[in-house]
Design a protein around this motif. Structure first.
Motif, PDB file in Angstrom:
ATOM      1  N   LYS A  54      20.828  50.179  16.826  1.00 10.53           N
ATOM      2  CA  LYS A  54      21.467  49.409  17.898  1.00 10.53           C
ATOM      3  C   LYS A  54      22.434  48.363  17.337  1.00 10.53           C
ATOM      4  CE  LYS A  54      17.686  50.192  21.127  1.00 10.53           C
ATOM      5  NZ  LYS A  54      16.680  49.610  22.022  1.00 10.53           N
ATOM      6  N   LEU A  55      22.040  47.688  16.261  1.00  9.93           N
ATOM      7  CA  LEU A  55      22.933  46.699  15.648  1.00  9.93           C
ATOM      8  C   LEU A  55      24.159  47.389  15.056  1.00  9.93           C
ATOM      9  CD1 LEU A  55      23.632  43.813  14.785  1.00  9.93           C
ATOM     10  CD2 LEU A  55      22.212  44.171  12.742  1.00  9.93           C
ATOM     11  N   HIS A  56      23.950  48.491  14.357  1.00 10.78           N
ATOM     12  CA  HIS A  56      25.076  49.207  13.760  1.00 10.78           C
ATOM     13  C   HIS A  56      26.063  49.670  14.833  1.00 10.78           C
ATOM     14  CE1 HIS A  56      27.486  51.720  11.252  1.00 10.78           C
ATOM     15  NE2 HIS A  56      27.055  52.841  11.826  1.00 10.78           N
ATOM     16  N   LEU A  57      25.564  50.249  15.912  1.00  5.64           N
ATOM     17  CA  LEU A  57      26.443  50.718  16.990  1.00  5.64           C
ATOM     18  C   LEU A  57      27.211  49.561  17.633  1.00  5.64           C
ATOM     19  CD1 LEU A  57      24.130  53.370  18.690  1.00  5.64           C
ATOM     20  CD2 LEU A  57      26.172  53.804  17.291  1.00  5.64           C
ATOM     21  N   ALA A  58      26.540  48.441  17.849  1.00  2.00           N
ATOM     22  CA  ALA A  58      27.200  47.274  18.445  1.00  2.00           C
ATOM     23  C   ALA A  58      28.266  46.717  17.503  1.00  2.00           C
ATOM     24  CB  ALA A  58      26.165  46.196  18.784  1.00  2.00           C
ATOM     25  N   ASP A  59      27.979  46.699  16.210  1.00  2.00           N
ATOM     26  CA  ASP A  59      28.946  46.223  15.218  1.00  2.00           C
ATOM     27  C   ASP A  59      30.167  47.139  15.195  1.00  2.00           C
ATOM     28  OD1 ASP A  59      29.809  44.462  13.142  1.00  2.00           O
ATOM     29  OD2 ASP A  59      29.068  45.856  11.629  1.00  2.00           O
ATOM     30  N   LEU A  60      29.946  48.445  15.222  1.00  3.55           N
ATOM     31  CA  LEU A  60      31.052  49.409  15.235  1.00  3.55           C
ATOM     32  C   LEU A  60      31.924  49.238  16.473  1.00  3.55           C
ATOM     33  CD1 LEU A  60      29.546  52.837  14.096  1.00  3.55           C
ATOM     34  CD2 LEU A  60      31.336  51.538  12.957  1.00  3.55           C
ATOM     35  N   GLU A  61      31.292  49.182  17.638  1.00  6.59           N
ATOM     36  CA  GLU A  61      32.074  49.054  18.868  1.00  6.59           C
ATOM     37  C   GLU A  61      32.852  47.748  18.901  1.00  6.59           C
ATOM     38  OE1 GLU A  61      31.634  48.921  23.711  1.00  6.59           O
ATOM     39  OE2 GLU A  61      30.272  50.206  22.572  1.00  6.59           O
ATOM     40  N   SER A  62      32.208  46.675  18.500  1.00  4.36           N
ATOM     41  CA  SER A  62      32.899  45.382  18.481  1.00  4.36           C
ATOM     42  C   SER A  62      34.098  45.422  17.544  1.00  4.36           C
ATOM     43  CB  SER A  62      31.947  44.270  18.038  1.00  4.36           C
ATOM     44  OG  SER A  62      30.968  44.070  19.002  1.00  4.36           O
ATOM     45  N   THR A  63      33.882  45.917  16.340  1.00  8.88           N
ATOM     46  CA  THR A  63      34.927  45.917  15.319  1.00  8.88           C
ATOM     47  C   THR A  63      36.092  46.839  15.672  1.00  8.88           C
ATOM     48  OG1 THR A  63      33.307  45.414  13.595  1.00  8.88           O
ATOM     49  CG2 THR A  63      35.384  46.400  12.877  1.00  8.88           C
ATOM     50  N   PHE A  64      35.798  48.068  16.043  1.00  7.28           N
ATOM     51  CA  PHE A  64      36.852  49.066  16.176  1.00  7.28           C
ATOM     52  C   PHE A  64      37.394  49.261  17.594  1.00  7.28           C
ATOM     53  CE2 PHE A  64      34.783  50.189  12.188  1.00  7.28           C
ATOM     54  CZ  PHE A  64      35.891  50.242  11.346  1.00  7.28           C
ATOM     55  N   LEU A  65      36.660  48.818  18.608  1.00  9.35           N
ATOM     56  CA  LEU A  65      37.138  49.002  19.969  1.00  9.35           C
ATOM     57  C   LEU A  65      37.465  47.688  20.679  1.00  9.35           C
ATOM     58  CD1 LEU A  65      34.733  51.852  21.165  1.00  9.35           C
ATOM     59  CD2 LEU A  65      37.054  52.053  20.242  1.00  9.35           C
ATOM     60  N   ARG A  66      36.600  46.709  20.556  1.00  8.81           N
ATOM     61  CA  ARG A  66      36.783  45.484  21.333  1.00  8.81           C
ATOM     62  C   ARG A  66      37.601  44.415  20.626  1.00  8.81           C
ATOM     63  NH1 ARG A  66      31.680  44.470  25.275  1.00  8.81           N
ATOM     64  NH2 ARG A  66      31.307  46.664  25.794  1.00  8.81           N
ATOM     65  N   GLU A  67      37.607  44.416  19.303  1.00  4.82           N
ATOM     66  CA  GLU A  67      38.286  43.330  18.573  1.00  4.82           C
ATOM     67  C   GLU A  67      39.627  43.734  17.985  1.00  4.82           C
ATOM     68  OE1 GLU A  67      35.402  42.085  15.682  1.00  4.82           O
ATOM     69  OE2 GLU A  67      33.905  41.743  17.225  1.00  4.82           O
ATOM     70  N   LYS A  68      40.067  44.934  18.236  1.00  2.00           N
ATOM     71  CA  LYS A  68      41.331  45.407  17.688  1.00  2.00           C
ATOM     72  C   LYS A  68      42.449  44.454  18.077  1.00  2.00           C
ATOM     73  CE  LYS A  68      42.141  49.642  15.860  1.00  2.00           C
ATOM     74  NZ  LYS A  68      41.828  49.660  14.475  1.00  2.00           N
ATOM     75  N   GLY A  69      43.114  43.879  17.099  1.00  2.00           N
ATOM     76  CA  GLY A  69      44.224  42.982  17.376  1.00  2.00           C
ATOM     77  C   GLY A  69      43.829  41.653  17.985  1.00  2.00           C
ATOM     78  N   THR A  70      42.563  41.254  17.811  1.00  2.00           N
ATOM     79  CA  THR A  70      42.110  40.015  18.448  1.00  2.00           C
ATOM     80  C   THR A  70      42.571  38.778  17.670  1.00  2.00           C
ATOM     81  OG1 THR A  70      40.023  40.116  17.242  1.00  2.00           O
ATOM     82  CG2 THR A  70      40.050  41.004  19.481  1.00  2.00           C
ATOM     83  N   SER A  71      42.636  37.718  18.382  1.00  2.00           N
ATOM     84  CA  SER A  71      42.843  36.397  17.794  1.00  2.00           C
ATOM     85  C   SER A  71      41.724  35.521  18.335  1.00  2.00           C
ATOM     86  CB  SER A  71      44.205  35.833  18.206  1.00  2.00           C
ATOM     87  OG  SER A  71      44.197  35.527  19.584  1.00  2.00           O
ATOM     88  N   SER A  72      41.726  34.276  17.948  1.00  2.00           N
ATOM     89  CA  SER A  72      40.637  33.411  18.386  1.00  2.00           C
ATOM     90  C   SER A  72      40.888  32.849  19.797  1.00  2.00           C
ATOM     91  CB  SER A  72      40.442  32.274  17.397  1.00  2.00           C
ATOM     92  OG  SER A  72      41.638  31.527  17.280  1.00  2.00           O
ATOM     93  N   VAL A  73      41.894  33.316  20.469  1.00  2.00           N
ATOM     94  CA  VAL A  73      42.177  32.857  21.824  1.00  2.00           C
ATOM     95  C   VAL A  73      41.536  33.838  22.802  1.00  2.00           C
ATOM     96  CG1 VAL A  73      43.987  32.337  23.471  1.00  2.00           C
ATOM     97  CG2 VAL A  73      44.351  31.882  21.062  1.00  2.00           C
ATOM     98  N   ARG A  74      40.802  33.345  23.780  1.00  2.00           N
ATOM     99  CA  ARG A  74      40.142  34.216  24.763  1.00  2.00           C
ATOM    100  C   ARG A  74      41.118  34.784  25.740  1.00  2.00           C
ATOM    101  NH1 ARG A  74      34.124  32.717  26.511  1.00  2.00           N
ATOM    102  NH2 ARG A  74      33.313  33.137  24.512  1.00  2.00           N
TER     103      ARG A  74
END
Length: 194
Positions: free
Chosen positions: A174-194
Motif C-alpha cells: 500500500k505504501l509503495h503504490l501510494a508513493d508511485l501514484e503520488s510521484t508519477f501521477l499527482r506530483e508531475k510538474g508540481t511546485s510548492s504552491v497549492r
C-alpha cells in the motif's frame, strides 16, 4: 508556516501518539525536513517539496488503500509521512552555469545537489532515523524499508526479500503504490504552491 507543513503536523499530531512521537516531531522541526525538496529534478524538486510529497503520499494511501477492518490509522500516518525522512539534511542548494538560449550568455542558476552526510541507503536510513525516537512495528519498518519497490538498489540487484516483504506485509504494498501514484501521477510538474 507552509500549508503542507501545517497539514503534515495536523495529521501527525492527530494520528501518531506512541512514545517518542513528539521528540521525533521536534527533531524534524530542527532539520530542513519542512523546507527541503523531495528530489533534485524529478518530483517536487522545489522548496517544501519533501513535506508536499509526504502529505501527498498520505492522502493517496488513505484515500485508496485504507481498510478500517484491517488497517491502523497510526501506521498509515507514520509510514506515509515519514517514509522519506532520510531526505532531511540530504540536499544542498548550489549553482551551475546554464546557457541562456535567448542571449547566448552563461548564467549562474541555482539547483539542488545531493550531499549525503550519512550514506546508509534509502528506506533503511528512514527506518533507522525514525527508530532513534520511537519503535516501529515490524510491518511499518518493512513498509518504509521497501517503499521504493523496484527502484531500490537491493531490488535491482536481484534481492528476493522485496517479494517476501510484499507477500507478508500488505502495508508495504500500500505504501509503495501510494508513493508511485503520488510521484508519477499527482506530483508531475508540481511546485510548492497549492
Amino acid at each position: 508556516m507552509n500549508p503542507f507543513a501545517q497539514e503534515f503536523e495536523t495529521i501527525y499530531e492527530e494520528h501518531v501518539t506512541r512514545a517518542g512521537s513528539q521528540e521525533l516531531l521536534e527533531w524534524l522541526r530542527k532539520t530542513d525536513f519542512f523546507t527541503a525538496p523531495a528530489s533534485t529534478k524529478f518530483h517536487c524538486a522545489c522548496e517544501y517539496g519533501l513535506v508536499q510529497h509526504s502529505v501527498s503520499v498520505y492522502r493517496v494511501m488513505r484515500e485508496k488503500h485504507f481498510d478500517p477492518d484491517v488497517d491502523n490509522e497510526e501506521s498509515f500516518a507514520l509510514c506515509a509521512l515519514l517514509h522519506d525522512v532520510c531526505k532531511a539534511q540530504f540536499y544542498k542548494t548550489t549553482t551551475r552555469n546554464v546557457k541562456n538560449e535567448e542571449t547566448g550568455q552563461w548564467e549562474k542558476q541555482p539547483y539542488y545537489a545531493i550531499e549525503d552526510s550519512f550514506p546508509y541507503g534509502h528506506g533503511e536510513k528512514s527506518v533507522f532515523l525514525i527508530e532513534r525516537f520511537l519503535r516501529l512495528k515490524t510491518s511499518e519498518a518493512v513498509a518504509i524499508r521497501w517503499h521504493m519497490g523496484g527502484f531500490d538498489d537491493a531490488a535491482r540487484a536481484g534481492n528476493f526479500a522485496i517479494s517476501q516483504a510484499y507477500d507478508k506485509y500488505p502495508l508495504a504494498v500500500k505504501l509503495h503504490l501510494a508513493d508511485l501514484e503520488s510521484t508519477f501521477l499527482r506530483e508531475k510538474g508540481t511546485s510548492s504552491v497549492r
